[in-house]
Design a protein around this motif. Structure first.
Motif, mmCIF file in Angstrom:
data_model
loop_
_atom_site.group_PDB
_atom_site.id
_atom_site.type_symbol
_atom_site.label_atom_id
_atom_site.label_comp_id
_atom_site.label_asym_id
_atom_site.label_seq_id
_atom_site.Cartn_x
_atom_site.Cartn_y
_atom_site.Cartn_z
ATOM 1 N N GLY A 161 0.941 -1.209 -0.271
ATOM 2 C CA GLY A 161 -0.090 0.034 0.118
ATOM 3 C C GLY A 161 0.743 1.190 0.077
ATOM 4 O O GLY A 161 1.877 1.220 0.489
ATOM 5 N N VAL A 162 0.124 2.305 -0.510
ATOM 6 C CA VAL A 162 1.116 3.537 -0.699
ATOM 7 C C VAL A 162 1.603 3.687 0.927
ATOM 8 O O VAL A 162 2.801 4.325 0.895
ATOM 9 C CB VAL A 162 0.253 4.683 -1.153
ATOM 10 N N PHE A 163 0.895 3.803 1.847
ATOM 11 C CA PHE A 163 1.334 4.255 3.158
ATOM 12 C C PHE A 163 1.516 2.990 4.085
ATOM 13 O O PHE A 163 1.273 2.902 5.342
ATOM 14 C CB PHE A 163 0.452 4.968 3.925
ATOM 15 N N GLN A 179 -6.553 12.756 -2.604
ATOM 16 C CA GLN A 179 -7.484 11.559 -2.551
ATOM 17 C C GLN A 179 -6.618 10.618 -1.805
ATOM 18 O O GLN A 179 -7.166 9.835 -1.046
ATOM 19 C CB GLN A 179 -8.169 11.301 -3.742
ATOM 20 N N LEU A 180 -5.253 10.584 -2.342
ATOM 21 C CA LEU A 180 -4.495 9.137 -1.851
ATOM 22 C C LEU A 180 -4.446 9.536 -0.158
ATOM 23 O O LEU A 180 -4.568 8.533 0.573
ATOM 24 C CB LEU A 180 -3.228 9.705 -2.421
ATOM 25 N N TYR A 181 -4.126 10.531 0.404
ATOM 26 C CA TYR A 181 -3.779 10.916 1.670
ATOM 27 C C TYR A 181 -5.257 10.773 2.301
ATOM 28 O O TYR A 181 -5.538 10.116 3.572
ATOM 29 C CB TYR A 181 -3.280 12.334 1.955
ATOM 30 N N ALA A 182 -6.674 11.398 1.671
ATOM 31 C CA ALA A 182 -7.570 11.263 2.600
ATOM 32 C C ALA A 182 -8.321 9.816 2.575
ATOM 33 O O ALA A 182 -8.558 9.350 3.690
ATOM 34 C CB ALA A 182 -8.612 12.290 1.788
ATOM 35 N N ALA A 183 -8.155 9.029 1.605
ATOM 36 C CA ALA A 183 -8.598 7.688 1.401
ATOM 37 C C ALA A 183 -7.692 7.090 2.338
ATOM 38 O O ALA A 183 -8.231 5.766 3.112
ATOM 39 C CB ALA A 183 -8.599 7.119 0.192
ATOM 40 N N ASN A 184 -6.466 7.172 2.929
ATOM 41 C CA ASN A 184 -5.787 6.318 3.614
ATOM 42 C C ASN A 184 -5.729 7.052 5.049
ATOM 43 O O ASN A 184 -4.809 6.702 5.822
ATOM 44 C CB ASN A 184 -4.443 6.266 3.098
ATOM 45 N N SER A 236 -5.538 0.713 9.562
ATOM 46 C CA SER A 236 -6.643 0.869 10.614
ATOM 47 C C SER A 236 -7.650 1.515 10.050
ATOM 48 O O SER A 236 -7.578 2.258 8.988
ATOM 49 C CB SER A 236 -5.685 1.718 11.855
ATOM 50 N N ASP A 237 -8.756 1.233 10.533
ATOM 51 C CA ASP A 237 -10.118 1.899 10.244
ATOM 52 C C ASP A 237 -10.393 2.879 11.150
ATOM 53 O O ASP A 237 -11.472 2.688 11.860
ATOM 54 C CB ASP A 237 -11.146 0.847 9.968
ATOM 55 N N SER A 238 -9.518 3.860 11.133
ATOM 56 C CA SER A 238 -10.251 5.003 12.013
ATOM 57 C C SER A 238 -11.241 5.737 11.486
ATOM 58 O O SER A 238 -11.371 5.583 10.337
ATOM 59 C CB SER A 238 -9.058 5.842 12.358
ATOM 60 N N SER A 239 -12.175 6.300 12.316
ATOM 61 C CA SER A 239 -13.397 6.905 11.899
ATOM 62 C C SER A 239 -12.819 8.359 11.094
ATOM 63 O O SER A 239 -12.010 8.941 11.130
ATOM 64 C CB SER A 239 -14.265 7.413 12.929
#
Lengths: 310, 429
Positions: free
Chosen positions: A57-59, B111-116, B27-30
């Motif tokens: 994954g990217v991160f 979008q890359l940073y927001a989606a992750n 992780s699935d943070s809110s």
């Protein structure tokens, strides 16, 4: 020389010695180095080997995908182009060794005035900041306004756009690499020259050997350990080519020629940080590791044939 | 090495690899972000603020000085990283969750940073009334929302226009065109200047490999799209027309070649007085300030194709999800987006602030140049084309398009190749 002065080996004891048990002390002493190597070299190599088998994954976060990264890498022409460029760069930069042998022995001429000034001049490119050096070369190479093409123009040569013409660009970068590595080699070889006993030259002179003959039959053979060291180091550094390429040519956004001039490590950077395909980047890194290992092994094997050891 | 330690090394390696494998999955943070209340005036905190544009630092320091009048206990350190290295650095920081508290974000990377889950949304500050998204151009605000969650508002905006060096026109004896000019007029003026001033190495126009200031605009003006519904728009008649515009300009001699433009970029040609017309963003104003040619500058809207268009984009301040001082960081974010700071930013003249009503200062910062053009362009502007992994297909553009621009391959052949590759990259997202 080998016929008369063979040193006599100390007679070995009759029984083969038992391996001595030193306990943990030796391990303690190598620990600082050992831990450093394990943490910063071995462990990352293991990690990278694992990452190359995953989609990364990217991160962070990995999904196991088997050999698909390698499949993509080997079916894609970029890898072979990168290997070609890397080999070309390494070959050109290797020229620094013979050049440095000549320069170092000239600097070593007895009675040469200002030898230390020359030594500093040759060494300066090596200590100069690589990015600053690259910026200056970029300006020198500029197709319309650069010094290089202006000088070539005096001789009626119409120079290309060095950093933006496929083919010319990698040669331009190699020349900068060659130029900046000569200084280091001159210093190493200069130290090697000091080790050669002056009696050898005196004897050769008495026998009527010319300067050229002395250079060929004394200087070069006795320098072979230094020459071998320099060629191994140069090949390894050549395979790691990135900064010079990046600084002289720029990124792909600035210069499309970079696609044609990519080195292996640049390919790694591109996959890892630009297109965000970190698994593929890890696969490239593994290929580099194997290639460097193979090249170095071949060099060590060949060295046994030509390197002079006392 | 004895047998025991060799085995334990192997075991250790295996164990580590399994542990690594188990680390997969994010992780699935809110996505709701943290609650926000305006901090007390005596809040003490240290914030880092990462930006990439040195020319804006002076204005930002004014902003921060004003912020410190309100919150003297919050120390803000600005860190500048050049654009080319900014994203590599940011990615590394995001991977290790050490992002700066507040940092600049652009459309292609958002979008890359927001989606992750690397960015803390502004849901809290908006609910608390500290930020009102309606105060900024809607097209830009939408660029920074993902799946209905707003992560930031633009701090500035930029549109594209044609920067004209009147001195070059005078030298060539060509009249500066009017504001309602067309593609044909642009091409012929560029060609005339290049021909007349050839001996001095001066050109009329210039292309380049930067889509935002060049070929995205012409594709939009031809009525096409760069990306629509997750598909590439390059291999369409409009896409080809937009690319063909630049191929024609270079072929006619109206622009330096792609190789020349790589050695010396279009903006460098322009600032050194060797270019008549430069397609550039409103941000270019900062680079012109204090140069010899500043007094010779006038701005024209982009020449009209099938329709009038320009690319709009703007940078936004984002709070890192990993920030230890989210409250202070959001307070600074809200302050920078507020009217006072935006007014200051506009008066510094380097960029156009995004807050509606604060933009006039920008237009007046160079009264002779008619910077109003960039503000009027908002009306017909289109957002910068982006997707979840924009940089992947941006790479393809710079890989394939030079062949079309230089004329080594026909435009249709290049757009076909590019569109196929780009679609493949888009399906991977």
């Amino acid at each position: 020389m080998t016929t008369t002065t063979q040193p006599v080996r100390a007679p070995s004891s009759d029984k083969p010695k038992k391996p001595r048990r030193d306990g943990f002390w030796p391990w303690l002493f190598v620990a600082p180095l050992g831990i450093g190597i394990a943490v910063f070299y071995l462990w990352p190599i293991v990690q990278t080997a694992w990452f190359s088998l995953t989609e990364f994954g990217v991160f962070g976060g990995t999904t196991f995908t088997g050999l698909s990264n390698y499949q993509e890498l080997f079916s894609n022409g970029d890898l072979y182009k990168a290997i070609g460029n890397t080999l070309l760069y390494t070959a050109i930069v290797l020229l620094n060794v013979p050049i440095a042998v000549v320069v170092a022995s000239l600097l070593n001429t007895p009675g040469l005035r200002g030898a230390s000034v020359y030594r500093v001049l040759y060494f300066l490119p090596y200590v100069a900041m690589p990015t600053a050096v690259a910026m200056v070369w970029r300006i020198i190479f500029n197709g319309d306004f650069g010094v290089l093409n202006r000088v070539l123009g005096w001789f009626g040569i119409d120079g290309p756009y060095w950093i933006s013409t496929p083919g010319a660009a990698i040669v331009a970068v190699s020349v900068v690499g060659l130029w900046s590595s000569i200084g280091f080699s001159v210093i190493v070889l200069g130290a090697g020259l000091k080790q050669i006993p002056p009696e050898l030259y005196e004897a050769a002179e008495l026998d009527g050997a010319s300067r050229w003959r002395q250079f060929r039959s004394i200087t070069v053979p006795l320098l072979t350990p230094s020459i071998a060291f320099l060629s191994v180091v140069t090949v390894i550094a050549g395979f790691q080519l990135f900064d010079m390429l990046y600084a002289v040519l720029g990124t792909t956004n600035m210069n499309a020629t970079v696609f044609d001039s990519m080195s292996l490590v640049y390919l790694f950077y591109q996959a890892g940080f630009v297109t965000n395909d970190k698994g593929l980047a890890a696969a490239v890194a593994m290929v580099v590791l194997v290639l460097v290992a193979v090249a170095t092994a071949i060099q060590f094997r060949l060295q046994k044939k030509w390197v002079h050891v006392d | 090495m004895n047998n025991f330690s060799r085995r334990s090394l192997l075991l250790g390696t295996l164990g580590a690899m399994t542990a690594l494998a188990a680390c997969g999955g994010g992780s699935d943070s809110s996505a709701e972000g943290s609650e926000y209340t305006e901090p007390a005036a005596d809040l003490k905190a240290q914030l880092t603020y990462s930006v990439w544009d040195q020319t804006q630092v002076a204005a930002l320091e004014q902003n921060i000085a004003a912020f410190n009048e309100k919150y003297p206990g919050i120390e803000v350190a600005i860190s500048v990283t050049p654009f080319a290295q900014y994203w590599t650095k940011l990615q590394t920081q995001a991977t290790s969750d050490t992002l700066p508290d507040l940092f600049w974000m652009n459309g292609p990377n958002f979008q890359l940073y927001a989606a992750n889950q690397k960015i803390d949304p502004i849901t809290g500050p908006v609910e608390a009334g500290a930020i009102t998204p309606a105060n900024y151009p809607a097209a830009l605000t939408s660029l920074y929302s993902l799946d209905g969650v707003q992560f930031g508002v633009p701090k500035d905006m930029d549109t594209i226009g044609v920067w004209v060096n009147k001195a070059v026109f005078e030298q060539a004896g060509v009249d500066v065109p009017g504001e309602d000019w067309t593609w044909d007029e642009f091409q012929s003026v560029a060609q005339q200047i290049s021909q007349k001033l050839q001996s001095q190495g001066i050109y009329g126009g210039a292309g380049g490999m930067d889509g935002q200031t060049t070929y995205y605009n012409t594709i939009f003006e031809a009525g096409g799209e760069v990306i629509a519904d997750g598909k590439s728009g390059y291999h369409s008649p409009q896409g080809q027309e937009g690319i063909g515009f630049w191929a024609d300009l270079i072929a006619s001699g109206g622009s330096p070649s792609i190789a020349q433009l790589t050695d010396t970029t279009a903006d460098q040609w322009f600032t050194s007085g060797k270019l008549g017309m430069y397609w550039g963003g409103s941000w270019f104003r900062a680079a012109l300030a204090g140069t010899d040619i500043e007094s010779d500058i006038v701005v024209l809207p982009l020449p009209k194709g099938t329709q009038q268009a320009t690319v709009i984009h703007g940078v936004a301040n984002m709070v890192a999800a990993n920030s230890a001082n989210k409250q202070a960081a959001h307070a600074l974010q809200a302050f920078l987006a507020g009217e006072q700071a935006q007014q200051q930013l506009g008066e510094a003249g380097s960029v156009i602030p995004a807050y509606t009503g604060t933009q006039t200062a920008f237009a007046e910062s160079m009264p002779e140049a008619n910077l109003q053009v960039f503000l009027d362009a908002v009306e017909y502007a289109k957002p910068l084309p982006v997707s979840a992994n924009t940089t992947a297909w941006n790479e393809l553009e710079v890989k394939y398009l030079p062949d079309a621009f230089s004329g080594t391959k026909p435009v249709a052949e290049v757009t076909q190749e590019l569109a196929t590759q780009m679609d493949a990259a888009l399906t991977k997202e």
